[in-house]
Motif scaffolding. Structure first.
Motif, PDB file in Angstrom:
ATOM      1  N   ASN A 107       8.833   2.162   1.301  1.00  0.00           N
ATOM      2  CA  ASN A 107       8.467   2.872   2.528  1.00  0.00           C
ATOM      3  C   ASN A 107       7.181   3.662   2.352  1.00  0.00           C
ATOM      4  O   ASN A 107       6.989   4.309   1.328  1.00  0.00           O
ATOM      5  CB  ASN A 107       9.584   3.836   2.928  1.00  0.00           C
ATOM      6  CG  ASN A 107      10.606   3.157   3.806  1.00  0.00           C
ATOM      7  OD1 ASN A 107      10.248   2.404   4.711  1.00  0.00           O
ATOM      8  ND2 ASN A 107      11.875   3.408   3.526  1.00  0.00           N
ATOM      9  N   GLY A 108       6.316   3.571   3.346  1.00  0.00           N
ATOM     10  CA  GLY A 108       5.098   4.366   3.321  1.00  0.00           C
ATOM     11  C   GLY A 108       3.959   3.744   2.538  1.00  0.00           C
ATOM     12  O   GLY A 108       2.868   4.306   2.459  1.00  0.00           O
ATOM     13  N   ALA A 109       4.184   2.568   1.957  1.00  0.00           N
ATOM     14  CA  ALA A 109       3.136   1.924   1.140  1.00  0.00           C
ATOM     15  C   ALA A 109       1.966   1.456   2.008  1.00  0.00           C
ATOM     16  O   ALA A 109       0.840   1.315   1.521  1.00  0.00           O
ATOM     17  CB  ALA A 109       3.721   0.743   0.376  1.00  0.00           C
ATOM     18  N   GLY A 110       2.270   1.232   3.293  1.00  0.00           N
ATOM     19  CA  GLY A 110       1.223   0.736   4.188  1.00  0.00           C
ATOM     20  C   GLY A 110       1.506  -0.681   4.665  1.00  0.00           C
ATOM     21  O   GLY A 110       0.611  -1.406   5.074  1.00  0.00           O
ATOM     22  N   LYS A 111       2.775  -1.043   4.635  1.00  0.00           N
ATOM     23  CA  LYS A 111       3.181  -2.399   4.981  1.00  0.00           C
ATOM     24  C   LYS A 111       2.862  -2.736   6.446  1.00  0.00           C
ATOM     25  O   LYS A 111       2.240  -3.759   6.727  1.00  0.00           O
ATOM     26  CB  LYS A 111       4.681  -2.543   4.723  1.00  0.00           C
ATOM     27  CG  LYS A 111       5.117  -3.915   4.334  1.00  0.00           C
ATOM     28  CD  LYS A 111       6.415  -3.887   3.537  1.00  0.00           C
ATOM     29  CE  LYS A 111       7.440  -2.971   4.181  1.00  0.00           C
ATOM     30  NZ  LYS A 111       7.901  -3.504   5.489  1.00  0.00           N
ATOM     31  N   THR A 112       3.301  -1.882   7.343  1.00  0.00           N
ATOM     32  CA  THR A 112       3.080  -2.135   8.772  1.00  0.00           C
ATOM     33  C   THR A 112       1.597  -2.196   9.091  1.00  0.00           C
ATOM     34  O   THR A 112       1.127  -3.104   9.780  1.00  0.00           O
ATOM     35  CB  THR A 112       3.760  -1.031   9.614  1.00  0.00           C
ATOM     36  OG1 THR A 112       5.089  -0.878   9.145  1.00  0.00           O
ATOM     37  CG2 THR A 112       3.769  -1.387  11.075  1.00  0.00           C
ATOM     38  N   THR A 113       0.868  -1.237   8.575  1.00  0.00           N
ATOM     39  CA  THR A 113      -0.580  -1.202   8.785  1.00  0.00           C
ATOM     40  C   THR A 113      -1.224  -2.477   8.239  1.00  0.00           C
ATOM     41  O   THR A 113      -2.085  -3.073   8.881  1.00  0.00           O
ATOM     42  CB  THR A 113      -1.179   0.024   8.051  1.00  0.00           C
ATOM     43  OG1 THR A 113      -0.401   1.168   8.368  1.00  0.00           O
ATOM     44  CG2 THR A 113      -2.617   0.262   8.451  1.00  0.00           C
ATOM     45  N   THR A 114      -0.795  -2.881   7.065  1.00  0.00           N
ATOM     46  CA  THR A 114      -1.366  -4.068   6.422  1.00  0.00           C
ATOM     47  C   THR A 114      -1.065  -5.333   7.227  1.00  0.00           C
ATOM     48  O   THR A 114      -1.928  -6.202   7.364  1.00  0.00           O
ATOM     49  CB  THR A 114      -0.837  -4.203   4.979  1.00  0.00           C
ATOM     50  OG1 THR A 114      -1.272  -3.071   4.232  1.00  0.00           O
ATOM     51  CG2 THR A 114      -1.345  -5.467   4.311  1.00  0.00           C
ATOM     52  N   LEU A 252      -6.988   2.799  -1.120  1.00  0.00           N
ATOM     53  CA  LEU A 252      -7.958   3.007  -2.204  1.00  0.00           C
ATOM     54  C   LEU A 252      -9.128   3.857  -1.728  1.00  0.00           C
ATOM     55  O   LEU A 252      -9.999   4.215  -2.511  1.00  0.00           O
ATOM     56  CB  LEU A 252      -8.435   1.655  -2.761  1.00  0.00           C
ATOM     57  CG  LEU A 252      -7.382   0.924  -3.593  1.00  0.00           C
ATOM     58  CD1 LEU A 252      -7.859  -0.469  -3.994  1.00  0.00           C
ATOM     59  CD2 LEU A 252      -7.024   1.719  -4.852  1.00  0.00           C
ATOM     60  N   ASP A 253      -9.153   4.176  -0.428  1.00  0.00           N
ATOM     61  CA  ASP A 253     -10.160   5.088   0.104  1.00  0.00           C
ATOM     62  C   ASP A 253      -9.698   6.530  -0.012  1.00  0.00           C
ATOM     63  O   ASP A 253     -10.438   7.444   0.281  1.00  0.00           O
ATOM     64  CB  ASP A 253     -10.406   4.768   1.583  1.00  0.00           C
ATOM     65  CG  ASP A 253      -9.101   4.844   2.391  1.00  0.00           C
ATOM     66  OD1 ASP A 253      -8.106   4.232   1.966  1.00  0.00           O
ATOM     67  OD2 ASP A 253      -9.091   5.524   3.430  1.00  0.00           O
ATOM     68  N   GLY A 254      -8.451   6.742  -0.409  1.00  0.00           N
ATOM     69  CA  GLY A 254      -7.901   8.096  -0.415  1.00  0.00           C
ATOM     70  C   GLY A 254      -8.308   8.839  -1.665  1.00  0.00           C
ATOM     71  O   GLY A 254      -9.478   9.148  -1.880  1.00  0.00           O
ATOM     72  N   GLY A 278      -8.822   1.971   4.320  1.00  0.00           N
ATOM     73  CA  GLY A 278      -8.866   2.827   5.501  1.00  0.00           C
ATOM     74  C   GLY A 278      -7.716   2.514   6.429  1.00  0.00           C
ATOM     75  O   GLY A 278      -6.963   1.567   6.203  1.00  0.00           O
ATOM     76  N   GLU A 279      -7.573   3.342   7.460  1.00  0.00           N
ATOM     77  CA  GLU A 279      -6.436   3.201   8.358  1.00  0.00           C
ATOM     78  C   GLU A 279      -6.703   2.239   9.504  1.00  0.00           C
ATOM     79  O   GLU A 279      -5.787   1.844  10.206  1.00  0.00           O
ATOM     80  CB  GLU A 279      -6.047   4.570   8.916  1.00  0.00           C
ATOM     81  CG  GLU A 279      -5.514   5.494   7.842  1.00  0.00           C
ATOM     82  CD  GLU A 279      -5.001   6.806   8.413  1.00  0.00           C
ATOM     83  OE1 GLU A 279      -3.804   6.871   8.697  1.00  0.00           O
ATOM     84  OE2 GLU A 279      -5.818   7.722   8.575  1.00  0.00           O
ATOM     85  N   LYS A 280      -7.971   1.893   9.701  1.00  0.00           N
ATOM     86  CA  LYS A 280      -8.309   1.046  10.847  1.00  0.00           C
ATOM     87  C   LYS A 280      -8.028  -0.426  10.559  1.00  0.00           C
ATOM     88  O   LYS A 280      -7.948  -0.843   9.398  1.00  0.00           O
ATOM     89  CB  LYS A 280      -9.787   1.203  11.202  1.00  0.00           C
ATOM     90  CG  LYS A 280     -10.161   2.616  11.549  1.00  0.00           C
ATOM     91  CD  LYS A 280     -10.928   2.675  12.861  1.00  0.00           C
ATOM     92  CE  LYS A 280     -11.316   4.092  13.168  1.00  0.00           C
ATOM     93  NZ  LYS A 280     -12.149   4.653  12.078  1.00  0.00           N
TER      94      LYS A 280
HETATM   95  P1  GDP Z   1       4.960   1.350   5.761  1.00  0.00           P
HETATM   96  O1  GDP Z   1       6.066   2.358   5.758  1.00  0.00           O
HETATM   97  O2  GDP Z   1       4.863   0.683   4.427  1.00  0.00           O
HETATM   98  O3  GDP Z   1       5.024   0.380   6.872  1.00  0.00           O
HETATM   99  O4  GDP Z   1       3.595   2.183   5.889  1.00  0.00           O
HETATM  100  P2  GDP Z   1       2.603   2.355   7.126  1.00  0.00           P
HETATM  101  O5  GDP Z   1       1.912   1.096   7.418  1.00  0.00           O
HETATM  102  O6  GDP Z   1       3.320   3.024   8.240  1.00  0.00           O
HETATM  103  O7  GDP Z   1       1.514   3.327   6.478  1.00  0.00           O
HETATM  104  C1  GDP Z   1       1.831   4.644   6.042  1.00  0.00           C
HETATM  105  C2  GDP Z   1       0.586   5.513   6.244  1.00  0.00           C
HETATM  106  O8  GDP Z   1      -0.460   5.057   5.392  1.00  0.00           O
HETATM  107  C3  GDP Z   1       0.031   5.472   7.654  1.00  0.00           C
HETATM  108  O9  GDP Z   1      -0.361   6.767   8.008  1.00  0.00           O
HETATM  109  C4  GDP Z   1      -1.180   4.551   7.530  1.00  0.00           C
HETATM  110  O10 GDP Z   1      -2.175   4.843   8.476  1.00  0.00           O
HETATM  111  C5  GDP Z   1      -1.635   4.848   6.135  1.00  0.00           C
HETATM  112  N1  GDP Z   1      -2.413   3.747   5.523  1.00  0.00           N
HETATM  113  C6  GDP Z   1      -2.043   2.473   5.342  1.00  0.00           C
HETATM  114  N2  GDP Z   1      -2.999   1.760   4.705  1.00  0.00           N
HETATM  115  C7  GDP Z   1      -4.017   2.620   4.468  1.00  0.00           C
HETATM  116  C8  GDP Z   1      -5.307   2.514   3.811  1.00  0.00           C
HETATM  117  O11 GDP Z   1      -5.720   1.462   3.292  1.00  0.00           O
HETATM  118  N3  GDP Z   1      -6.050   3.655   3.770  1.00  0.00           N
HETATM  119  C9  GDP Z   1      -5.622   4.833   4.306  1.00  0.00           C
HETATM  120  N4  GDP Z   1      -6.430   5.901   4.203  1.00  0.00           N
HETATM  121  N5  GDP Z   1      -4.433   4.964   4.892  1.00  0.00           N
HETATM  122  C10 GDP Z   1      -3.636   3.880   4.989  1.00  0.00           C
END
Ligand code: GDP
Length: 298
Positions: A107-114, A252-254, A278-280
């Protein structure tokens, strides 16, 4: 707007300054190697990769009779690039119809965003995308995903049944019927220590294979680049359970340290298809070893 490379560099700046400053005006002696060892360990490179790099560097300095700190830094650049290059592998499209990808992570790894970023990437290569909403735990997540899919021209298959394997099976069938190019099977976030949830993932994978022989063709793990050494433990655990074909390393931008890629390369070299910077939606880049090492050492 800053370029993705600038954001990657900013994200890795702590590691980068640790690694580069130690060469400034330095003599080639034990102090230099000790400082380098500390910098690599602090960067999450882990004991194995750090030792490997130090040994190789000392050998190179001796064999090539290097006398200047700048030469040693250049040698480190070469060694790091050689270490990370095996991780560089493009995601190959069009090998199967549909190409079925399963996507896992904590959770929170960025799966949905990815997944959103990947859909955009795939559209750019004229690939139609179908998404299986395998995160059946949260109804809200499912609804959100459906709305997102409508906006982005991605068919989303979801069910209320609560069985992620059934959703995945359905998705593969729909994708075949609709001649969709790529299926992404999302899965609920879970920790490798949650054994029943890891078993559930294995079941999802098995059932996908019943829907299409040889599928899933790709099993991706999304990991947060800020997780440090724990990222390696995640790679090992998910790879043991699912035989991963690729990684996406996000954020990796963090304030990521970056060294974890060296640890992965040395101990569990699963290819890194993409990095998140990034988040975009456009902030997903194919991993390139040379670019990455340059971001670390320039
Ligand atoms: P999930 O729980 O794995 O689905 O995670 P989310 O996709 O909801 O991402 C968790 C948080 O990480 C969100 O606030 C995203 O905007 C942020 N995030 C995801 N990928 C990146 C990234 O490459 N860079 C940055 N800065 N934030 C990211």
């Amino acid at each position: 707007k800053r370029s993705w490379m600038a954001r990657l560099k900013a994200g890795l700046s702590k590691t980068s300054s640790n690694l580069t400053l130690l060469f400034v005006g330095a003599k080639i002696d034990d102090d230099l190697y000790e400082e380098l060892e500390a910098a690599l360990l602090m960067a999450d490179a882990g004991v194995d990769a750090t030792q490997f790099l130090l040994d190789a560097l000392k050998r190179k300095v001796k064999d090539e009779k290097l006398t200047e700190a700048a030469q040693v830094k250049a040698a480190l650049r070469t060694l790091l690039t050689e270490l990370l290059t095996p991780l560089q592998k493009p995601l190959e499209l069009g090998r199967h119809q549909p190409l079925v990808m399963m996507i896992a992570g904590v959770n929170g790894a960025g799966k949905t965003t990815t997944i959103g970023k990947l859909a955009k990437h795939l559209h750019a290569y004229d690939q139609s995308v179908l998404l299986a909403a395998g995160d059946t735990f949260r109804a809200a997540a499912r609804e959100q995903l459906t709305i997102w899919g409508e906006r982005n021209n991605v068919t989303v298959i979801s069910q209320e049944s609560g069985d992620p394997a059934a959703v995945a099976f359905d998705a593969v069938h729909s994708a075949k019927a609709r001649s969709v190019n790529v299926v992404m099977v999302d899965t609920a976030g879970r920790l490798p220590t949650q054994l029943h949830l890891m078993d559930e993932l294995k079941k999802v994978k098995r059932v996908i294979g019943k829907g299409m022989h040889g599928a899933p063709h790709e099993v991706l793990l999304v990991i947060d680049g800020n997780t440090g050494q724990n990222a390696l433990a995640q790679v090992k655990a998910f790879d043991d359970a699912l035989q991963l074909t690729g990684l996406v390393i996000t954020k990796l931008d963090g304030t990521a340290k970056g060294g974890v890629l060296a640890a992965i390369a040395k101990t569990r070299p699963v290819p890194v298809y993409f990095i998140g910077v990034g988040e975009k939606i456009e902030d997903l880049q194919p991993f390139n070893a040379e670019e990455f090492v340059n971001a670390l050492l320039d």
